[in-house]
Motif scaffolding. Structure first.
Motif, PDB file in Angstrom:
ATOM      1  N   UNK A 199       0.335   5.564   5.415  1.00  0.00           N
ATOM      2  CA  UNK A 199      -0.889   5.524   4.620  1.00  0.00           C
ATOM      3  C   UNK A 199      -1.983   4.825   5.412  1.00  0.00           C
ATOM      4  N   UNK A 200      -1.677   3.637   5.950  1.00  0.00           N
ATOM      5  CA  UNK A 200      -2.683   2.928   6.755  1.00  0.00           C
ATOM      6  C   UNK A 200      -2.065   1.825   7.610  1.00  0.00           C
ATOM      7  N   UNK A 241       0.855  -1.194   0.000  1.00  0.00           N
ATOM      8  CA  UNK A 241       0.000   0.000   0.000  1.00  0.00           C
ATOM      9  C   UNK A 241       0.885   1.235   0.000  1.00  0.00           C
ATOM     10  N   UNK A 242       0.803   2.061  -1.066  1.00  0.00           N
ATOM     11  CA  UNK A 242       0.095   1.810  -2.324  1.00  0.00           C
ATOM     12  C   UNK A 242       0.877   0.825  -3.188  1.00  0.00           C
ATOM     13  N   UNK A 243       0.259   0.385  -4.278  1.00  0.00           N
ATOM     14  CA  UNK A 243       0.885  -0.642  -5.120  1.00  0.00           C
ATOM     15  C   UNK A 243       1.664  -0.073  -6.292  1.00  0.00           C
ATOM     16  N   UNK A 244       1.173   0.987  -6.918  1.00  0.00           N
ATOM     17  CA  UNK A 244       1.758   1.434  -8.175  1.00  0.00           C
ATOM     18  C   UNK A 244       3.082   2.158  -7.980  1.00  0.00           C
ATOM     19  N   UNK A 245       3.926   2.080  -8.998  1.00  0.00           N
ATOM     20  CA  UNK A 245       5.212   2.774  -8.980  1.00  0.00           C
ATOM     21  C   UNK A 245       4.993   4.288  -8.846  1.00  0.00           C
ATOM     22  N   UNK A 274      -8.802   9.168   0.192  1.00  0.00           N
ATOM     23  CA  UNK A 274      -9.249   8.325   1.306  1.00  0.00           C
ATOM     24  C   UNK A 274     -10.063   7.207   0.678  1.00  0.00           C
ATOM     25  N   UNK A 275      -9.434   6.034   0.526  1.00  0.00           N
ATOM     26  CA  UNK A 275     -10.021   4.967  -0.291  1.00  0.00           C
ATOM     27  C   UNK A 275      -9.910   3.616   0.395  1.00  0.00           C
ATOM     28  N   UNK A 276     -10.911   2.789   0.133  1.00  0.00           N
ATOM     29  CA  UNK A 276     -10.892   1.436   0.696  1.00  0.00           C
ATOM     30  C   UNK A 276      -9.672   0.653   0.244  1.00  0.00           C
ATOM     31  N   UNK A 277      -9.240   0.859  -0.998  1.00  0.00           N
ATOM     32  CA  UNK A 277      -8.092   0.103  -1.509  1.00  0.00           C
ATOM     33  C   UNK A 277      -6.804   0.467  -0.782  1.00  0.00           C
ATOM     34  N   UNK A 278      -6.764   1.634  -0.179  1.00  0.00           N
ATOM     35  CA  UNK A 278      -5.577   2.049   0.586  1.00  0.00           C
ATOM     36  C   UNK A 278      -5.695   1.677   2.060  1.00  0.00           C
ATOM     37  N   UNK A 279      -6.893   1.462   2.517  1.00  0.00           N
ATOM     38  CA  UNK A 279      -7.088   1.128   3.924  1.00  0.00           C
ATOM     39  C   UNK A 279      -7.174   2.330   4.837  1.00  0.00           C
ATOM     40  N   UNK A 284       0.326  11.430  15.257  1.00  0.00           N
ATOM     41  CA  UNK A 284       0.198  10.431  14.196  1.00  0.00           C
ATOM     42  C   UNK A 284      -0.636  10.985  13.052  1.00  0.00           C
ATOM     43  N   UNK A 285      -0.131  10.781  11.827  1.00  0.00           N
ATOM     44  CA  UNK A 285      -0.838  11.259  10.635  1.00  0.00           C
ATOM     45  C   UNK A 285      -1.070  10.108   9.663  1.00  0.00           C
ATOM     46  N   UNK A 286      -2.299   9.995   9.187  1.00  0.00           N
ATOM     47  CA  UNK A 286      -2.664   9.071   8.123  1.00  0.00           C
ATOM     48  C   UNK A 286      -2.879   9.911   6.871  1.00  0.00           C
ATOM     49  N   UNK A 287      -2.090   9.643   5.833  1.00  0.00           N
ATOM     50  CA  UNK A 287      -2.042  10.508   4.659  1.00  0.00           C
ATOM     51  C   UNK A 287      -3.303  10.444   3.798  1.00  0.00           C
ATOM     52  N   UNK A 288      -3.698  11.625   3.293  1.00  0.00           N
ATOM     53  CA  UNK A 288      -4.829  11.730   2.378  1.00  0.00           C
ATOM     54  C   UNK A 288      -4.383  12.075   0.958  1.00  0.00           C
TER      55      UNK A 288
END
Length: 446
Positions: A284-285, A205-209, A307-312, A299-303
């Motif tokens: 990220x998550x 997470x995330x997956x893409x380059x 904010x997506x289910x695929x990122x958690x 603590x920070x969770x990045x946006x």
């Protein structure tokens, strides 16, 4: 006072990755010894009996380095196939078994154990659960775990969701037991010098380059904007190693294209030890966010990527921790929502010391019973005839839990030649899934 056992329990833990081994071993020790005080080495094992460890052979089987980094002691540790593990459970006597596998693996072991224990009057108490935040495949993962004596929920919110799923399909929900993540702990946050920002990377997470490159660039930019800060990229594994998830684009390789400033570094090691010197945890998550919140570290969770289910990161809606790199660059300090934190099993209010009491009491009651009923998973050849056989076949088991014809032999120890061949085959397999397969997948995307 928490329920404690009058004799040392014999405990076994079956895991398929470094993170699941850490969760399983620490959970087993906390269940056996009672909750640890909310202090001491974060992520370290509580003062309970060391478990016998079984590592299920596969793509994520941890390396020696990964096991050392986890830092959890074991009475013994051996790598096994599903058949070898089931044979061991048929021959050896344990009081408590913690299954720390992916959902399909848990289901296969429950059916396999039901088969090997069908003629036994006594059997171990079987426990399973999740390593961290449950943000995807809730129904699928839960129903694959149904049948264990205890299905652990790491928070009040998860316990409510778990029971709702089981009751919604007509399955017994009494196994759901609220606990907390077993690796929380450590000293409360104190400001360090220099001020240290830690980005907790995740393997998938995330997956893409593009997205991973973006996060790395922003981290390096933050280091340049704040030369007075130390900026650390906390990595889970080294290239060629795998954790619970496959990492096809490790940050170690991506960073080679950059010339980061002197205050930017890559770090490995136990997450708890890294948190000892952290002033701001960014992710990220990652479950590391919950460890950080437990210690009251900002603590920070990045946006940045949405904010997506695929990122958690959707799990953190309402937490007060969502923010972007632009905000962090400008000096933003997050303020977590106390009500949200209380429902997540973070136990920053001091209740962590009693988080495992109820599970400990339930296990003590089951151990004191004259006998336990057979394991009865929700999925059977009657309730899921088009699904269950495939789940079990991946572990060389028939629909009734018995070994399939041609399954790897588990009735005798391998001889010297077989051991050499097995090691060579395992090395080739890992090379294929960890090195060759990702290249092929990337070529297919061109």
């Amino acid at each position: 006072m928490p329920a404690r056992h009058t004799k040392s329990l014999r405990i076994a833990v079956l895991a398929d990755s470094d993170t699941r081994w850490k969760w399983g071993a620490l959970t087993a020790s906390r269940l056996a010894a009672g909750p640890a005080p909310d202090a001491g080495s974060p992520g370290g094992a509580p003062d309970g009996p060391a478990p016998a460890g079984f590592l299920l052979r596969g793509r994520a089987t941890p390396t020696v380095r990964q096991l050392e980094e986890v830092g959890v002691r074991a009475e013994s540790l051996r790598e096994v196939t599903a058949g070898e593990f089931l044979s061991a459970m048929a021959e050896e006597s344990y009081d408590l078994l913690v299954i720390a596998l992916v959902g399909g693996g848990v289901q296969a072991m429950l059916h396999g154990l039901a088969h090997v224990w069908k003629d036994r009057t006594r059997r171990p108490v079987v426990v399973t659960g999740y390593v961290g935040v449950v943000y995807e495949k809730l129904a699928d993962g839960l129903l694959l775990r149904h049948g264990a004596d205890l299905v652990l929920a790491n928070s009040r919110q998860d316990a409510e969701r778990f029971r709702a799923v089981y009751e919604g399909v007509g399955a017994d929900a009494s196994s759901v037991t609220e606990v907390a993540l077993p690796f929380l702990g450590g000293a409360p946050y104190e400001k360090s010098d220099p001020y240290t920002v830690v980005f907790a990377a995740q393997p998938s997470v995330p997956e893409s380059r593009r997205d991973r490159g973006y996060l790395l660039e922003r981290l390096i930019r933050h280091a340049r904007l704040h030369p007075e800060r130390e900026v650390l990229l906390k990595l889970r594994s080294k290239p060629g190693e795998h954790t619970t998830h496959i990492e096809e684009l490790p940050y170690q390789k991506l960073v080679q294209r950059h010339d980061p400033p002197a205050n930017f570094r890559l770090v490995y090691g136990n997450m708890g030890e890294v948190l000892d010197r952290t002033d701001l945890l960014v992710t990220v998550s990652s479950t590391a966010a919950l460890e950080s919140l437990h210690r009251r570290i900002p603590t920070v969770v990045l946006t940045d990527l949405g904010v997506r289910e695929s990122l958690g990161n959707h799990h953190f809606v309402g937490s007060g921790c969502l923010a972007s790199w632009d905000q962090l660059d400008a000096g933003h300090q997050p303020e977590p929502d106390a009500r949200w934190v209380a429902r997540q099993g973070v136990a920053a209010d001091g209740t962590y010391a009693t988080a495992f009491d109820e599970a400990g009491r339930r296990i003590a009651e089951l151990l004191a019973a004259p006998g336990l009923p057979p394991l009865r998973p929700y999925y059977t050849p009657v309730t899921a005839p088009g699904y269950l056989p495939g789940v079990l076949a991946r572990h060389h088991l028939a629909p009734d839990g018995s070994p399939l014809p041609g399954a790897p032999a588990a009735d005798k120890a391998p001889g010297p030649v077989r051991q050499i061949v097995r090691r060579a085959a395992r090395g080739a397999y890992r090379h294929g899934v960890q090195r060759v397969a990702p290249v092929i997948r990337r070529m297919g995307e061109l």
